[in-house]
Design an enzyme around this catalytic site. Sequence first.
Site, mmCIF file in Angstrom:
data_model
loop_
_atom_site.group_PDB
_atom_site.id
_atom_site.type_symbol
_atom_site.label_atom_id
_atom_site.label_comp_id
_atom_site.label_asym_id
_atom_site.label_seq_id
_atom_site.Cartn_x
_atom_site.Cartn_y
_atom_site.Cartn_z
ATOM 1 N N CYS A 295 0.819 -1.200 0.000
ATOM 2 C CA CYS A 295 0.000 0.000 0.000
ATOM 3 C C CYS A 295 0.866 1.269 0.000
ATOM 4 C CB CYS A 295 -1.000 -0.060 1.148
ATOM 5 S SG CYS A 295 -2.459 0.933 0.810
ATOM 6 N N HIS B 272 -3.441 -5.196 0.407
ATOM 7 C CA HIS B 272 -2.794 -5.705 1.626
ATOM 8 C C HIS B 272 -2.874 -7.236 1.645
ATOM 9 C CE1 HIS B 272 -2.481 -1.899 3.975
ATOM 10 N NE2 HIS B 272 -3.461 -1.531 3.159
ATOM 11 N N GLU C 96 -1.395 -9.249 3.490
ATOM 12 C CA GLU C 96 -1.243 -9.812 4.841
ATOM 13 C C GLU C 96 -2.589 -10.153 5.494
ATOM 14 O OE1 GLU C 96 -0.735 -6.710 3.955
ATOM 15 O OE2 GLU C 96 -1.200 -5.257 5.534
HETATM 16 N N1 GLN Z 1 -1.893 6.694 2.603
HETATM 17 C C1 GLN Z 1 -2.021 5.894 1.427
HETATM 18 C C2 GLN Z 1 -3.393 6.034 0.786
HETATM 19 O O1 GLN Z 1 -4.312 6.500 1.402
HETATM 20 C C3 GLN Z 1 -1.742 4.432 1.733
HETATM 21 C C4 GLN Z 1 -2.749 3.799 2.608
HETATM 22 C C5 GLN Z 1 -2.270 2.526 3.215
HETATM 23 O O2 GLN Z 1 -1.076 2.233 3.214
HETATM 24 N N2 GLN Z 1 -3.161 1.735 3.772
HETATM 25 O O3 GLN Z 1 -3.589 5.678 -0.340
#
Ligand code: GLN
Length: 532
Positions: free
Chosen positions: A380, A505, A507
Amino acid sequence: MKYIIVTGGVLSGLGKGVTASSAGLLLQCAGYKVTAVKIDPYLNVDAGTMNPYEHGEVFVMTDGAEVDLDLGNYERFLRCNLTAEHNITTGKVYKKVIEKERHGDYLGQTVQIIPHIVREIVDGVKNAAKNAKADVCVVELGGTVGDIESMPFMEAVRLLGREEGRENVMFVHTTLIPVVGAVGEQKTKPTQHSVKELQGLGIRPDVIVGRSDEVLSEDIAAKIAFFADIPREAVISAPDVKTIYEVPLLFLEQGFPQLIEKRLGLKTKKPDVKQWRDFVDRISNGGEEVEIAIIGKYTSLKDSYISHEETLRYAGAVLGCKVKIRWIEAPDLEDSGSTKQLEGVNGVIVPGGFGNRGAEGKIMGARWARENQIPYLGVCFGFQLATVEFARNVLGLEKANSAELDPDGPHPVVDILPEQEGVVDMGATMRLGEHEIKVLDGKAKKLYGKDIIFERHRHRYEINPNYIERIEAKGMKYTGRDSSGRRMEILELEGHPYFVASQFHPEFKSRPDAPSPLHLGLVKAALDNKKA
Ligand code: GLN
């Protein structure tokens, strides 16, 4: 439907979640269909807006619900996918009741905690259990008996017992048995008090799980049984263990499943825990050690990245190695201006995150891994920042950045999602939950072994499509895309042993027997890095 209600006494953080998930797992191994509900007595509607520093990781479920990390434990132990209705919070309950009141559903009535709030809680638990088509529903009541916040929930579980019948609802109370004094005596007084408190609320515990450093002595167990007015075998020892995954096996030795079956009128079946035992053996045996750095912002509270930690363990178990984590505080990395802290690690993870603080440190980590051929997994924010780093140092776009960090910069290589423009509310407004991803040829496709995958998301920003051609021309390929093809989901760097990152994600979908393919790939590459 059978319910097992798990409450906690004396203090929080005793492992109610582990108690509940272990009980659930044992019943599942005995052939029952088990589901879980977590009750969080806070006023937040969900965990989405909470600081990981205080509460640990925000876990994301298939349907996009942002929930307490305990739900992640349930999904991993019970190897299932839960939904929003499996996390009940005070905020959610009140919101619903107030909406109903405005709608006129209670016309003419005075709306009160009893009966209306309590009714909503009971129905919430019943619906979650029913919709999961479970035989047994484990309900964990967050907080500690006696907390003001948890009172309506205590009343609700009492009512649940009354409505569903005594033979269908049992109560498990997890408490602390502290060890004090020079001789290290186990003390039952705090437990006596909390049992009394529970009884005062009309709840009679059927089982007491006593958390202590060591196994409870026979005397102490008998004393607890006497005061709580339960049979001796209904006092279960929960001593400290190396990993939480051993707890179900400890409970099994003490006859916990039979206790539950007897109390709930279920047929006695022998749980088949062979697979679980194998997993616990593999996880405890270790083998060669590889070291992975996690560059985060809340690393002093380890639970902030619990799904990554568990996933790395599972990957180690599959590959027969032991993964050691080196926690790196991103703002420190940034302040020191040096990557010295990273030296010697065999792999790097830059996990999800938000905001400016520490972001440059994470970018330094991505650069170090890229330039030194060290295996890298970005998730992310770690995916977005790897793109920023590449744009700056390979494409030469010095001021490249994410619009989240530099809203007016000349090169927003990471930009706001078009549908997010104009969104002002912060709660549950990100791009959330499971979405389809098409995987193109590359390392990720090999690891997943498929070209269509489904993974969970939680973000507001994405790779800016205007830069993709330029980035790809220099060897960073976007090998995963959403179903429209315009949203980037996976990146891989050509000519690097393992530089892979994902907008999603991975995970969150890891299970003990099936760790996330991208983490597995990282640990495999880290092993090769160590040998090289
Ligand atoms: N801050 C970034 C976004 O909003 C990544 C978010 C995250 O890592 N969950 O896209």
